[in-house]
Design a protein around this motif. Sequence first.
Motif, PDB file in Angstrom:
ATOM      1  N   PRO A   1      12.757 -12.028  12.501  1.00  9.70           N
ATOM      2  CA  PRO A   1      11.910 -12.232  13.679  1.00  9.70           C
ATOM      3  C   PRO A   1      10.412 -12.323  13.353  1.00  9.70           C
ATOM      4  CG  PRO A   1      13.307 -10.280  13.966  1.00  9.70           C
ATOM      5  CD  PRO A   1      13.547 -10.804  12.592  1.00  9.70           C
ATOM      6  N   GLU A   2      10.011 -11.784  12.203  1.00 11.89           N
ATOM      7  CA  GLU A   2       8.615 -11.838  11.772  1.00 11.89           C
ATOM      8  C   GLU A   2       8.524 -12.621  10.471  1.00 11.89           C
ATOM      9  OE1 GLU A   2       5.738 -10.156  13.107  1.00 11.89           O
ATOM     10  OE2 GLU A   2       6.971  -9.727  14.850  1.00 11.89           O
ATOM     11  N   GLN A   3       7.350 -13.147  10.194  1.00 11.18           N
ATOM     12  CA  GLN A   3       7.071 -13.772   8.907  1.00 11.18           C
ATOM     13  C   GLN A   3       5.985 -12.919   8.265  1.00 11.18           C
ATOM     14  OE1 GLN A   3       4.921 -17.458   8.982  1.00 11.18           O
ATOM     15  NE2 GLN A   3       5.734 -18.090   7.021  1.00 11.18           N
ATOM     16  N   GLY A   4       6.272 -12.387   7.080  1.00  7.32           N
ATOM     17  CA  GLY A   4       5.262 -11.570   6.425  1.00  7.32           C
ATOM     18  C   GLY A   4       5.834 -10.601   5.431  1.00  7.32           C
ATOM     19  N   GLU A   5       5.088  -9.518   5.214  1.00  2.91           N
ATOM     20  CA  GLU A   5       5.482  -8.526   4.229  1.00  2.91           C
ATOM     21  C   GLU A   5       5.146  -7.134   4.737  1.00  2.91           C
ATOM     22  OE1 GLU A   5       3.334  -9.682   0.741  1.00  2.91           O
ATOM     23  OE2 GLU A   5       1.414  -9.118   1.577  1.00  2.91           O
ATOM     24  N   GLU A   6       5.891  -6.155   4.207  1.00  5.37           N
ATOM     25  CA  GLU A   6       5.671  -4.765   4.601  1.00  5.37           C
ATOM     26  C   GLU A   6       5.804  -3.886   3.365  1.00  5.37           C
ATOM     27  OE1 GLU A   6       6.634  -2.129   8.518  1.00  5.37           O
ATOM     28  OE2 GLU A   6       8.128  -3.598   7.906  1.00  5.37           O
ATOM     29  N   THR A   7       4.926  -2.901   3.275  1.00  3.08           N
ATOM     30  CA  THR A   7       4.880  -1.996   2.130  1.00  3.08           C
ATOM     31  C   THR A   7       5.094  -0.566   2.608  1.00  3.08           C
ATOM     32  OG1 THR A   7       3.341  -3.458   0.972  1.00  3.08           O
ATOM     33  CG2 THR A   7       3.439  -1.173   0.218  1.00  3.08           C
ATOM     34  N   PHE A   8       5.885   0.186   1.847  1.00  6.62           N
ATOM     35  CA  PHE A   8       6.212   1.581   2.142  1.00  6.62           C
ATOM     36  C   PHE A   8       5.865   2.403   0.907  1.00  6.62           C
ATOM     37  CE2 PHE A   8       9.083  -1.427   4.039  1.00  6.62           C
ATOM     38  CZ  PHE A   8       9.104  -1.075   5.376  1.00  6.62           C
ATOM     39  N   VAL A   9       4.937   3.346   1.044  1.00  6.11           N
ATOM     40  CA  VAL A   9       4.469   4.108  -0.119  1.00  6.11           C
ATOM     41  C   VAL A   9       4.334   5.573   0.248  1.00  6.11           C
ATOM     42  CG1 VAL A   9       2.526   4.468  -1.707  1.00  6.11           C
ATOM     43  CG2 VAL A   9       3.195   2.150  -1.087  1.00  6.11           C
ATOM     44  N   VAL A  10       4.677   6.427  -0.696  1.00  3.72           N
ATOM     45  CA  VAL A  10       4.366   7.846  -0.606  1.00  3.72           C
ATOM     46  C   VAL A  10       3.613   8.186  -1.896  1.00  3.72           C
ATOM     47  CG1 VAL A  10       6.599   8.616  -1.543  1.00  3.72           C
ATOM     48  CG2 VAL A  10       5.283  10.140  -0.101  1.00  3.72           C
ATOM     49  N   SER A  11       2.486   8.898  -1.746  1.00  2.59           N
ATOM     50  CA  SER A  11       1.641   9.154  -2.915  1.00  2.59           C
ATOM     51  C   SER A  11       1.125  10.588  -2.919  1.00  2.59           C
ATOM     52  CB  SER A  11       0.451   8.180  -2.932  1.00  2.59           C
ATOM     53  OG  SER A  11      -0.320   8.313  -1.758  1.00  2.59           O
ATOM     54  N   LEU A  12       0.923  11.102  -4.124  1.00  5.91           N
ATOM     55  CA  LEU A  12       0.340  12.421  -4.324  1.00  5.91           C
ATOM     56  C   LEU A  12      -1.145  12.211  -4.600  1.00  5.91           C
ATOM     57  CD1 LEU A  12       0.699  15.493  -4.672  1.00  5.91           C
ATOM     58  CD2 LEU A  12       1.236  15.046  -7.084  1.00  5.91           C
ATOM     59  N   GLU A  13      -1.978  12.649  -3.683  1.00  2.00           N
ATOM     60  CA  GLU A  13      -3.422  12.454  -3.793  1.00  2.00           C
ATOM     61  C   GLU A  13      -4.022  13.501  -4.737  1.00  2.00           C
ATOM     62  OE1 GLU A  13      -4.908   9.770  -2.138  1.00  2.00           O
ATOM     63  OE2 GLU A  13      -2.786   9.316  -1.804  1.00  2.00           O
ATOM     64  N   PRO A  14      -5.222  13.245  -5.273  1.00  2.00           N
ATOM     65  CA  PRO A  14      -5.844  14.209  -6.199  1.00  2.00           C
ATOM     66  C   PRO A  14      -6.009  15.616  -5.621  1.00  2.00           C
ATOM     67  CG  PRO A  14      -7.012  12.111  -6.271  1.00  2.00           C
ATOM     68  CD  PRO A  14      -6.003  12.012  -5.156  1.00  2.00           C
ATOM     69  N   ASP A  15      -6.159  15.747  -4.291  1.00  2.00           N
ATOM     70  CA  ASP A  15      -6.318  17.072  -3.675  1.00  2.00           C
ATOM     71  C   ASP A  15      -4.984  17.784  -3.433  1.00  2.00           C
ATOM     72  OD1 ASP A  15      -5.237  15.716  -1.514  1.00  2.00           O
ATOM     73  OD2 ASP A  15      -6.936  16.086  -0.174  1.00  2.00           O
ATOM     74  N   GLY A  16      -3.858  17.139  -3.813  1.00  2.00           N
ATOM     75  CA  GLY A  16      -2.545  17.745  -3.655  1.00  2.00           C
ATOM     76  C   GLY A  16      -1.796  17.313  -2.416  1.00  2.00           C
ATOM     77  N   ASP A  17      -2.475  16.622  -1.489  1.00  2.00           N
ATOM     78  CA  ASP A  17      -1.793  16.113  -0.300  1.00  2.00           C
ATOM     79  C   ASP A  17      -0.832  14.989  -0.668  1.00  2.00           C
ATOM     80  OD1 ASP A  17      -3.098  17.815   1.429  1.00  2.00           O
ATOM     81  OD2 ASP A  17      -4.495  16.303   2.206  1.00  2.00           O
ATOM     82  N   VAL A  18       0.286  14.936   0.038  1.00  2.00           N
ATOM     83  CA  VAL A  18       1.225  13.822  -0.077  1.00  2.00           C
ATOM     84  C   VAL A  18       1.014  12.958   1.154  1.00  2.00           C
ATOM     85  CG1 VAL A  18       3.651  13.143  -0.159  1.00  2.00           C
ATOM     86  CG2 VAL A  18       2.868  15.159  -1.424  1.00  2.00           C
ATOM     87  N   VAL A  19       0.726  11.681   0.914  1.00  2.00           N
ATOM     88  CA  VAL A  19       0.390  10.763   1.998  1.00  2.00           C
ATOM     89  C   VAL A  19       1.414   9.636   2.042  1.00  2.00           C
ATOM     90  CG1 VAL A  19      -1.345   9.136   2.873  1.00  2.00           C
ATOM     91  CG2 VAL A  19      -2.061  11.310   1.835  1.00  2.00           C
ATOM     92  N   ALA A  20       1.939   9.384   3.236  1.00  2.00           N
ATOM     93  CA  ALA A  20       2.821   8.231   3.458  1.00  2.00           C
ATOM     94  C   ALA A  20       1.980   7.114   4.051  1.00  2.00           C
ATOM     95  CB  ALA A  20       3.961   8.589   4.404  1.00  2.00           C
ATOM     96  N   THR A  21       2.175   5.902   3.537  1.00  2.00           N
ATOM     97  CA  THR A  21       1.446   4.736   4.026  1.00  2.00           C
ATOM     98  C   THR A  21       2.435   3.616   4.318  1.00  2.00           C
ATOM     99  OG1 THR A  21      -0.459   5.306   2.642  1.00  2.00           O
ATOM    100  CG2 THR A  21      -0.380   3.049   3.501  1.00  2.00           C
ATOM    101  N   ILE A  22       2.315   3.040   5.492  1.00  2.00           N
ATOM    102  CA  ILE A  22       3.077   1.853   5.867  1.00  2.00           C
ATOM    103  C   ILE A  22       2.039   0.772   6.128  1.00  2.00           C
ATOM    104  CG2 ILE A  22       4.740   0.823   7.463  1.00  2.00           C
ATOM    105  CD1 ILE A  22       5.799   3.351   5.970  1.00  2.00           C
ATOM    106  N   ARG A  23       2.175  -0.356   5.436  1.00  2.00           N
ATOM    107  CA  ARG A  23       1.216  -1.452   5.574  1.00  2.00           C
ATOM    108  C   ARG A  23       1.993  -2.740   5.817  1.00  2.00           C
ATOM    109  NH1 ARG A  23      -0.700  -0.856   0.783  1.00  2.00           N
ATOM    110  NH2 ARG A  23      -2.026   0.860   1.430  1.00  2.00           N
ATOM    111  N   ALA A  24       1.572  -3.512   6.816  1.00  2.00           N
ATOM    112  CA  ALA A  24       2.254  -4.774   7.119  1.00  2.00           C
ATOM    113  C   ALA A  24       1.231  -5.864   7.398  1.00  2.00           C
ATOM    114  CB  ALA A  24       3.173  -4.608   8.329  1.00  2.00           C
ATOM    115  N   ARG A  25       1.616  -7.064   7.027  1.00  2.00           N
ATOM    116  CA  ARG A  25       0.854  -8.269   7.374  1.00  2.00           C
ATOM    117  C   ARG A  25       1.884  -9.276   7.838  1.00  2.00           C
ATOM    118  NH1 ARG A  25      -2.357 -12.691   4.534  1.00  2.00           N
ATOM    119  NH2 ARG A  25      -0.864 -12.512   2.854  1.00  2.00           N
ATOM    120  N   SER A  26       1.840  -9.619   9.122  1.00  2.00           N
ATOM    121  CA  SER A  26       2.916 -10.448   9.661  1.00  2.00           C
ATOM    122  C   SER A  26       2.462 -11.205  10.894  1.00  2.00           C
ATOM    123  CB  SER A  26       4.122  -9.581  10.015  1.00  2.00           C
ATOM    124  OG  SER A  26       3.768  -8.668  11.033  1.00  2.00           O
TER     125      SER A  26
END
Length: 192
Positions: free
Chosen positions: A136-161
């Motif tokens: 239904p969409e044309q584009g891309e989507e990214t799913f990331v979980v990362s450990l930041e330098p301060d110890g926080d774990v951050v989830a990021t969802i990024r889409a361009r569509s």
Amino acid sequence: MRRKLQRGGPADRIRLTDSVIRPTRPTAVDIDEYRREVELAAPTYPQPGDYRTLERRRTVGRGERDLGAGADVIRAWQMHTAAGVEVASVPIAVGPTVVMSTSMLGMWLVFGCRITDVTDTDDVFGFTYVTLPGHPEQGEETFVVSLEPDGDVVATIRARSRPAMLLGRLAGPIGRRLQQRYAESYIDAIQQ
């Protein structure tokens, strides 16, 4: 370790013999048939034009343990299933075709994506997929979980569509709101 699918090559055209909009839940046979149809299709990479961008980031934990738990949720496609999207599971690796389905307004949508990028390091895990014809969409989507330098774990969802179907274009702001809702549901699943 970072792997990326090379873009380019002929713009394959496929003809989908079965509609991607169905009145009933797709069976395993339906999913396999659809996967065979789109397996060789060229991804619909975003081209210059009117694309919506979406990015959602949220702290979902602290430390390596939470990073590992978030990565496990992504690897098992649990963020999609928690959002009401059924996934014919494939390993998170560059190249596989992922077939998904979801029920909306009493109908079932069946669509595919191809994983084009995977990042798996000590402090980041994630992947990107690009839509295939029939999505239904044309584009891309990214799913990331990362450990930041301060110890926080951050989830990021990024889409361009942008909408690929007339119905999506007509939906306008409703379609954008649905995409935002899915992104929030994905992060909710990673945070659990």
